[in-house]
Scaffold this active site. Structure first.
Site, PDB file in Angstrom:
ATOM      1  N   GLU A   1       0.830  -1.196   0.000  1.00  0.00           N
ATOM      2  CA  GLU A   1       0.000   0.000   0.000  1.00  0.00           C
ATOM      3  C   GLU A   1       0.869   1.252   0.000  1.00  0.00           C
ATOM      4  OE1 GLU A   1      -3.150  -2.848   1.365  1.00  0.00           O
ATOM      5  OE2 GLU A   1      -1.113  -2.492   2.058  1.00  0.00           O
ATOM      6  N   THR A   2       0.325   2.308  -0.593  1.00  0.00           N
ATOM      7  CA  THR A   2       0.910   3.637  -0.528  1.00  0.00           C
ATOM      8  C   THR A   2      -0.172   4.589  -0.022  1.00  0.00           C
ATOM      9  OG1 THR A   2       2.507   3.238  -2.301  1.00  0.00           O
ATOM     10  CG2 THR A   2       1.923   5.533  -1.860  1.00  0.00           C
TER      11      THR A   2
END
Length: 300
Positions: free
Chosen positions: A47-48
């Site tokens: 995830e970012t």
């Protein structure tokens, strides 16, 4: 073109190259959804997080989360990473921040210890399903490459959520856990059937300081294996309380520590806190450390 700063942060650890890496864009105003998705794909972390300043009075900051393939409502380790970066950049003192996410408005507590921080994330409303059908349980065992008898018969396989659901799969031994070689395509096919993208395989070790060892697989959203997962261990706490596993009925809360990521050499730890009302989980929090691995700039 505009220049954006990007951080790579290792969550649930104080040691670089351990824990769970997340991208963080601390000032994401101006980015389109397509650009955020492209950045997430380029960084290729599970995830970012993209941070936006608040435009309403009922929250302090908005955070959006993207896997390399899609946007997700909430993410534990990327929340830790995002607020760690924000705390460092703004030199914050101890306090509570309300973050807007697609899982709702959630408080995040910033704990300052001299010149560093730990982050306490309050997760979404706990929800735990009834046990899955035996046919699904057996398919999960097959997809994990184990016999159906190697999933703990004493405990149910069930879906638990604190904003982003995971299938809880209890196993008998750490040796079995670390030896799993799942068929990712089979897990993806099961996800389509049951409407849940992640599988958290775990063991319980009540004689040890670390209660839980775990591994989390979510191939349906592009994550073959996630190193250390806030949105698996928080739901696990809700699952353990809901099914009265290792519980003292006289206590109003349940606390435990976890270790995840050993099998893929990205080990990290977190603390899980579950508050109970009439024996049911009502509030779930996770606490994690973080360390910045590196930062860079990108012009878009």
């Amino acid at each position: 073109m505009k220049t954006y700063k990007i951080y790579q942060v290792d969550s649930f650890t104080k040691d670089r190259f351990h824990g769970n890496p997340a991208g963080v864009v601390p000032e994401a105003k101006g980015l389109t959804e397509e650009e955020m998705q492209r950045i997430a794909r380029e960084l290729n972390n599970s995830e970012t997080a993209f941070i936006f300043e608040a435009d309403a009075a009922d929250y302090d900051v908005e955070v959006r989360f993207f896997t390399p393939m899609t946007e997700v409502p909430i993410c534990g380790h990327a929340t830790i990473a995002a607020h760690y970066v924000r705390s460092r950049e703004k030199n914050l003192e101890c306090g509570t921040v309300v973050q807007k996410t697609k899982a709702g408005l959630l408080p995040v507590e910033v704990v300052r210890d001299e010149h560093d921080y730990s982050i306490i994330m309050t997760q979404g409303t706990p929800a735990v399903s009834a046990p899955v059908e035996d046919t699904v349980r057996n398919r999960i065992a097959d997809a994990l490459g184990i016999a159906r008898e190697e999933i703990c018969r004493e405990y149910p396989v069930a879906i638990a959520s604190t904003g982003h659901s995971k299938v809880m799969v209890p196993l008998y031994s750490n040796e079995l856990l670390h030896g799993l070689q799942p068929d990712l395509q089979k897990l993806t096919e099961i996800s389509r059937k049951i409407g849940c993208n992640g599988y958290y395989a775990f063991t319980l070790n009540p004689q040890e300081k670390i209660l839980v060892h775990g591994r989390m697989f979510a191939p349906a959203i592009g994550i073959a294996e996630d190193p250390v997962t806030g949105n698996a261990n928080g739901p696990l706490g809700a699952y353990l309380v809901h099914y009265n596993i290792l519980q003292n009925e006289d206590e109003s809360c349940f606390d435990f520590d976890i270790l995840q990521g050993e099998a893929i050499k990205r080990d990290g730890t977190m603390h899980v806190h579950v508050e109970k009302v009439h024996g049911e989980p009502k509030l779930v929090q996770i606490t994690g450390d973080a360390v910045i691995a590196f930062s860079a700039e990108i012009a878009i």
